[in-house]
Design an enzyme around this catalytic site. Structure first.
Site, PDB file in Angstrom:
ATOM      1  N   HIS A  71      -2.143   7.550 -12.333  1.00 34.41           N
ATOM      2  CA  HIS A  71      -2.346   8.620 -11.350  1.00 34.41           C
ATOM      3  C   HIS A  71      -1.943   9.980 -11.929  1.00 34.41           C
ATOM      4  CE1 HIS A  71      -1.470   5.100  -8.538  1.00 34.41           C
ATOM      5  NE2 HIS A  71      -2.661   5.487  -8.150  1.00 34.41           N
ATOM      6  N   GLY A  84     -10.206   7.904 -11.473  1.00 33.47           N
ATOM      7  CA  GLY A  84      -9.936   7.164 -12.693  1.00 33.47           C
ATOM      8  C   GLY A  84     -11.079   6.211 -13.028  1.00 33.47           C
TER       9      GLY A  84
HETATM   10  P1  AMP Z   1      -5.383   4.066  -6.192  1.00 34.67           P
HETATM   11  O1  AMP Z   1      -4.100   4.693  -5.767  1.00 34.67           O
HETATM   12  O2  AMP Z   1      -5.236   2.743  -6.847  1.00 34.67           O
HETATM   13  O3  AMP Z   1      -6.423   4.096  -5.118  1.00 34.67           O
HETATM   14  O4  AMP Z   1      -5.953   5.000  -7.341  1.00 34.67           O
HETATM   15  C1  AMP Z   1      -6.116   6.379  -7.144  1.00 34.67           C
HETATM   16  C2  AMP Z   1      -6.857   6.934  -8.313  1.00 34.67           C
HETATM   17  O5  AMP Z   1      -6.114   6.670  -9.500  1.00 34.67           O
HETATM   18  C3  AMP Z   1      -8.242   6.302  -8.516  1.00 34.67           C
HETATM   19  O6  AMP Z   1      -9.145   7.308  -8.919  1.00 34.67           O
HETATM   20  C4  AMP Z   1      -7.991   5.314  -9.611  1.00 34.67           C
HETATM   21  O7  AMP Z   1      -9.134   5.037 -10.391  1.00 34.67           O
HETATM   22  C5  AMP Z   1      -6.960   6.050 -10.445  1.00 34.67           C
HETATM   23  N1  AMP Z   1      -6.205   5.111 -11.266  1.00 34.67           N
HETATM   24  C6  AMP Z   1      -5.497   4.034 -10.852  1.00 34.67           C
HETATM   25  N2  AMP Z   1      -4.998   3.363 -11.899  1.00 34.67           N
HETATM   26  C7  AMP Z   1      -5.414   4.022 -13.012  1.00 34.67           C
HETATM   27  C8  AMP Z   1      -5.251   3.819 -14.410  1.00 34.67           C
HETATM   28  N3  AMP Z   1      -4.561   2.788 -14.902  1.00 34.67           N
HETATM   29  N4  AMP Z   1      -5.825   4.695 -15.246  1.00 34.67           N
HETATM   30  C9  AMP Z   1      -6.552   5.752 -14.780  1.00 34.67           C
HETATM   31  N5  AMP Z   1      -6.742   5.994 -13.474  1.00 34.67           N
HETATM   32  C10 AMP Z   1      -6.191   5.152 -12.599  1.00 34.67           C
END
Ligand code: AMP
Length: 309
Positions: free
Chosen positions: A42, A176
């Site tokens: 994040h 991401g």
């Molecule tokens: P989430 O909180 O899991 O919904 O993720 C929020 C954002 O963070 C989304 O755009 C995800 O793709 C990105 N994200 C989560 N994990 C990763 C990671 N390991 N690398 C890059 N982006 C990430």
């Protein structure tokens, strides 16, 4: 000098007002939507946003609209104060938008989270009785990969992102590539519905041993976590093999599936698809991405590897 604390906004009208007053001063705004329990993946999106805009808003909202009643909404990890501390440490985040319930339009109270009597697969929001009935569907891109086993997931994601775009009114939004299909779906939604927002895809961030960082990793036991490394390891092996000339997708897929099964995981899907259309490929002749979802214990993990041969 200590980094400044981000302003925390919980009210959507106040959020919109903040954005509009800053846009009126010709400031550009980046939005990083998250569900909290922040990790370095994040934080890398925040750094990406800062490269493109003067102000950055991070939203922290666990979206009930993308969970079906049998999924892990209630056990999704959260640590809001820890998140704020991390954002303070990284610096440069102007606002944390942390709404309580973006589907509450003030007509109903309670939030029922039970399955409908007819057993039809619906999201937690449909069961809430709050009258939300407008959904954004990116019809073709949402069908495959994660969409097969999570039928309401991308409808919920596209809808909440559209709502966040309308509330925050950012110039740029960063997603991401860890959630590859999600990133492509949001790009397509923005194009198809003419949102005036630039969507940026940021590279997947891994732990040192290769595991893709995810808020859900905390729910893995030490043994499950070790076993889950089979996902990233087999994906790296597949990329290496493809670069050496092994471009038959069935063979590449079989080796990844076998590695995960041998490690005690359960494969939801393992597919090599075109990077843009997400159509399944037989042979890698153009930019491809190898997408995997697998269960270790009660935790469903996703990972992917871009392959450009
Ligand atoms: P989430 O909180 O899991 O919904 O993720 C929020 C954002 O963070 C989304 O755009 C995800 O793709 C990105 N994200 C989560 N994990 C990763 C990671 N390991 N690398 C890059 N982006 C990430």
């Amino acid at each position: 000098m200590a980094n400044k604390e981000p302003l925390i906004i919980t009210d959507k009208h106040q959020m919109r007002q903040w954005s509009r007053s800053n846009r009126a001063k010709c400031k550009t705004i980046g939005l990083v939507p998250t569900m909290g329990y922040l990790h370095e993946g994040h934080l890398s999106l925040i750094q990406e946003s800062q490269k493109h805009t003067q102000l950055t808003v991070v939203s922290i909202y666990v979206n009930p609209g993308q969970f079906s009643p049998n999924e892990d909404l209630s056990t999704y990890p959260s640590d809001f104060l820890g998140d704020i501390q991390k954002l303070k440490n990284v610096g440069g985040v102007d606002v944390v938008f942390h709404p309580q319930n973006l589907y509450d339009y003030g007509q109903n109270d309670g939030f029922k989270n039970s399955e409908r009597e007819d057993g039809k697969m619906v999201s937690c929001v449909e069961n809430s009785g709050m009258g939300h009935e407008t959904w954004v569907r990116v019809e073709r891109l949402e069908k495959g990969l994660c969409g097969k086993s999570r039928p309401v997931f991308f409808r919920g994601v596209a809808t909440i992102v559209a709502k966040l775009f309308n509330i925050v009114e950012p110039d740029v939004a960063v997603f991401g590539k860890k959630d590859y299909q999600q990133w492509r779906i949001i790009q397509r939604m923005v194009r198809d519905l003419d949102f005036g927002i630039k969507v940026i895809g940021a590279d997947l961030v891994r732990d040192d041993d290769g595991l893709a960082k995810s808020s859900r990793n905390v729910r893995l036991s030490a043994q499950e976590r070790r076993r889950a490394l089979s996902i990233s390891k087999s994906l790296f092996d597949a990329k290496f093999a493809a670069e050496k000339g092994q471009v038959d997708c069935k063979e590449l897929r079989d080796s990844v599936v076998q590695a995960i099964l041998e490690a005690g995981g359960k494969v939801d899907y393992a597919e090599i698809v075109d990077q843009e259309s997400l159509d399944a490929l037989k042979e890698i002749k153009s930019p491809a991405v190898f997408c995997v979802a697998a269960w270790f214990g009660n935790v469903r993990l996703i990972d992917n590897m871009e392959i450009n041969v």
